[in-house]
Every structure is written in structure tokens, then in C-alpha cells.
Design an enzyme around this catalytic site. Structure first.
Site, PDB file in Angstrom:
ATOM      1  N   LEU A   1       0.812  -1.228   0.000  1.00  0.00           N
ATOM      2  CA  LEU A   1       0.000   0.000   0.000  1.00  0.00           C
ATOM      3  C   LEU A   1       0.843   1.275   0.000  1.00  0.00           C
ATOM      4  O   LEU A   1       0.601   2.201   0.775  1.00  0.00           O
ATOM      5  CB  LEU A   1      -1.011  -0.021   1.160  1.00  0.00           C
ATOM      6  CG  LEU A   1      -2.096  -1.100   1.027  1.00  0.00           C
ATOM      7  CD1 LEU A   1      -2.976  -1.155   2.265  1.00  0.00           C
ATOM      8  CD2 LEU A   1      -2.957  -0.875  -0.209  1.00  0.00           C
TER       9      LEU A   1
ATOM     10  N   CYS B   1      -6.368  -6.074   2.509  1.00  0.00           N
ATOM     11  CA  CYS B   1      -5.010  -6.127   1.935  1.00  0.00           C
ATOM     12  C   CYS B   1      -4.144  -7.074   2.762  1.00  0.00           C
ATOM     13  O   CYS B   1      -3.984  -6.882   3.970  1.00  0.00           O
ATOM     14  CB  CYS B   1      -4.370  -4.751   1.910  1.00  0.00           C
ATOM     15  SG  CYS B   1      -2.692  -4.831   1.228  1.00  0.00           S
TER      16      CYS B   1
ATOM     17  N   ASN C   1     -10.524  -9.399  -2.840  1.00  0.00           N
ATOM     18  CA  ASN C   1      -9.136  -8.952  -2.897  1.00  0.00           C
ATOM     19  C   ASN C   1      -8.252 -10.182  -3.204  1.00  0.00           C
ATOM     20  O   ASN C   1      -8.760 -11.252  -3.539  1.00  0.00           O
ATOM     21  CB  ASN C   1      -8.746  -8.303  -1.564  1.00  0.00           C
ATOM     22  CG  ASN C   1      -7.670  -7.240  -1.728  1.00  0.00           C
ATOM     23  OD1 ASN C   1      -6.683  -7.446  -2.427  1.00  0.00           O
ATOM     24  ND2 ASN C   1      -7.855  -6.102  -1.085  1.00  0.00           N
TER      25      ASN C   1
ATOM     26  N   GLY D   1      -8.382  -5.972 -12.845  1.00  0.00           N
ATOM     27  CA  GLY D   1      -7.151  -5.632 -12.143  1.00  0.00           C
ATOM     28  C   GLY D   1      -5.909  -5.984 -12.932  1.00  0.00           C
ATOM     29  O   GLY D   1      -5.470  -5.251 -13.828  1.00  0.00           O
TER      30      GLY D   1
END
Ligand SMILES: Cc1cc2nc3c(=O)[nH]c(=O)nc-3n(C[C@H](O)[C@H](O)[C@H](O)COP(=O)(O)O)c2cc1C
Length: 322
Positions: free
Chosen positions: A72, A129, A191, A264
Site C-alpha cells: 500500500l 489487503c 481482494n 485488475g
């Protein structure tokens, strides 16, 4: 032919969004493709402050997949709102911010900043995440924490709140319901899946962070299954994510019950993927004599097979299956 869909009160001109972390902040792609072709763009994950992210190497290719541990890295919400958003909102597409936090309070604070910024259509709350030491997955793997984070974000903003769920759980329906009960307007599923790649010569992990998140075509059947389970478990709409690189991949999610999808990893392989998938969706609708993409949503026929509530870990608590 209608390709527009509505998610949590957000009108998308088509059901294709660019997934967080795979499309920068959107502006990086300005010169490569017409951003107004997209139904929407989800920003890279944003905290209150800028972050350096995880040590390198951060990416490993795997069979039909990508293992990443970016950690991140980001510019922080104030730089996004001040520097990036004014450029981005010139494009006619829905802009969603991927909200991150080390603490519940930080998620709410980021949401509050977004609430006051013109041009943000909604918030995707990243509780999934796998590549950070604090926050992230810790919130997405405990239903009480999921409820707490989503409630805090809900109280902090009038914008649509869309928690992004983790596949690294036994029963995603528990998390889908916790998020819905906490006031979520929609869900993003899924995710990345937690993975580990080993350098056998050095006998060390190949990624600087150690483990990483697996994405790309390799995860698609898992993602479709989990999005389908989530869509059956809640009344709010679900956005499907995982391994989409062509129109039939996107259609799998729509037919399984998702109202929209995100693309993605495929952006890295083909920046024109959105245009290609859109053309394929149009072609599919034409061939099936349908004039509205919404008419394929949730049309999965499932005769004689176990229904979601019969699949272990997915008890149909809402009065069982229809
Ligand atoms: C390099 C990389 C960075 C990512 N960064 C984020 C992020 O910042 N926030 C987030 O919620 N998801 C992030 N993701 C997850 C994607 O948005 C998506 O959920 C996942 O990759 C599965 O979709 P795909 O198979 O189409 O890539 C990232 C994925 C990749 C590959």
C-alpha cells in the site's frame, strides 16, 4: 442497448471498473486510453499520510497469476484530493477512493476527508489487503472488526460505502452480512489470496515482504464462487473482482449475481482490456437478443447442484435458499 448499471446509488455508464492498485490513480492512463470509456476507476489504496510500502522485490509472476506485496505505497488522501482529483474529475467516469487505515479511526478520518471533496462517487473500504502489518486483513478476517470499521466509515460519510472483502476466510457470507448490517451500500469481492513464492536457491521468500497476494486468471474460479456466495447472502449489490481478462470472464461474475465487475491484473498485460471487454459484452447481448446488461445479472441456472446454502460454510441463515 443499455450497458449502464447502478451500484449503491452510483450510476456507472457500463459495469466495468478499474480495480484498485492496478490502475495507479487513474491519471497515469490518461494518455493511453480514453478514461471516459470506463464505468469507473478505483484509486490505489489511500491512508491519511503518504507511505513507502513494502521492501522490494514486490512482484513475482506465477502460473496464470501475479503475486504482489506492494504494501500500500501511496501519496496519502490529501495529495490525492488536492493534486490528482482535479485532473481526474475532468473525465466522465465514476471515481471511487480505496480507503485504508492502520486503525478504525484512520479509516473514518480518510472517509471524512473524501466526504468534503467534489467528484468522489463512493468509497471502497479496503479491509482485505494481505500485504501490511497493521490494519488490512486483520479487519477483514474478523467479523466484529469488519462491523466496527464499516460502521465507523458509515458514520463518517454520506458517500456510498463499499467494503472490499477478503477471500482469506472460511465463509465469506459471514463477512458480507457483517458489512451489510454495519451499513454498507455494496460489497467488492474479492481482494487477493494470500500466497508464498520461494526462491529455492536462496531458500528465502521471493518477495521482500515474505508473503504476497495472488491475483490474475489463476484466482478467477475462486473469485466467482465467493462473489456468488456473497451475492446470495446479502440484499446489497456485489461488485465481482478476480482474474477478469475478457468479456466471458466478466459475464461469469454478472451471471453469478454481481451487478458490476472490476478489472485488475489484466491492465498490466493489456491497457486496452476495458475496451475489449466492453465490445465483447455488447456482442454477447446482441447474440442473446438482450437489450440490457442488467438482464443477465443473477441468471445462473443451477439445476440439481448443491445450492449455496448446501455448500459447507455457507448456511442460508436468511430463511434458507429460494
Ligand atoms: C499490484 C497490485 C496492487 C493492488 N493494490 C490494491 C490496493 O491498493 N487496494 C485494494 O483494495 N486492492 C489492491 N489490489 C487488489 C486488486 O484490486 C484486485 O482485488 C485483485 O488483484 C484481484 O483482481 P485481478 O485478478 O483482476 O487482479 C492490488 C492488486 C495488485 C495486483
Amino acid at each position: 442497448m443499455n450497458l449502464a448499471v447502478e451500484i449503491a446509488g452510483i450510476r456507472l455508464k457500463n459495469p466495468l471498473l478499474a480495480a484498485s492498485g492496478t490502475f495507479g490513480y487513474g491519471v497515469e492512463y490518461e494518455d493511453i486510453l480514453d478514461l471516459s470509456l470506463l464505468g469507473g476507476i478505483v484509486s490505489k489504496g489511500l491512508y491519511m499520510e503518504p507511505r513507502d510500502g513494502a521492501p522490494t522485490p514486490r512482484i513475482v509472476e506465477t502460473p496464470s497469476g501475479l503475486l504482489n506485496a506492494i504494501g500500500l505505497q501511496g501519496i496519502g488522501i490529501h495529495a490525492f484530493v488536492g493534486d490528482v482529483l482535479p485532473r481526474l474529475r475532468k473525465h466522465d467516469t465514476a471515481l471511487l477512493v480505496n480507503v485504508c487505515g492502520d486503525t478504525v479511526e484512520e479509516y473514518a478520518e480518510v472517509a471524512r476527508v473524501c466526504d468534503g471533496a467534489a467528484g468522489i462517487a463512493g468509497l471502497e473500504v479496503n479491509i482485505s489487503c494481505p500485504n501490511v502489518k497493521k490494519g488490512g486483513l486483520a479487519f477483514g478476517c474478523d467479523p466484529r472488526m469488519t462491523h466496527e470499521v464499516v460502521s465507523a466509515v458509515r458514520r463518517a460519510t454520506r458517500l456510498p460505502v463499499i467494503p472490499k472483502l477478503s477471500p482469506n476466510v472460511t465463509d465469506i457470507t459471514v463477512f458480507a452480512r457483517a458489512a451489510e448490517e454495519a451499513g454498507a451500500d455494496a460489497l467488492s469481492c474479492i481482494n487477493t489470496l494470500l500466497g508464498l513464492a520461494v526462491d529455492v536457491e536462496a531458500r528465502r521468500p521471493r518477495l521482500g515482504f515474505g508473503t504476497g497476494g495472488l491475483s490474475g486468471p489463476a484466482i478467477r474460479p475462486i473469485a466467482v464462487r465467493m462473489a456468488w456466495q456473497a451475492a446470495r447472502a446479502v440484499r446489497i449489490p456485489v461488485i465481482g473482482i478476480g482474474g477478469i481478462s475478457c468479456a466471458s470472464d466478466a459475464l461469469e461474475f454478472l451471471i453469478a449475481g454481481c451487478r458490476a465487475v472490476q478489472i485488475g491484473t489484466a491492465n498490466f498485460v493489456d491497457p486496452g482490456v476495458h475496451e475489449r471487454v466492453l465490445a465483447g459484452l455488447r456482442d454477447y447481448l446482441e447474440r442473446h437478443r438482450l437489450d440490457d446488461v442488467n438482464s443477465v445479472v443473477g441468471t445462473l441456472e443451477y439445476p440439481g447442484l448443491p445450492r449455496p446454502c448446501d455448500v459447507p460454510g455457507t448456511a442460508g441463515e436468511r430463511g434458507g435458499c429460494a
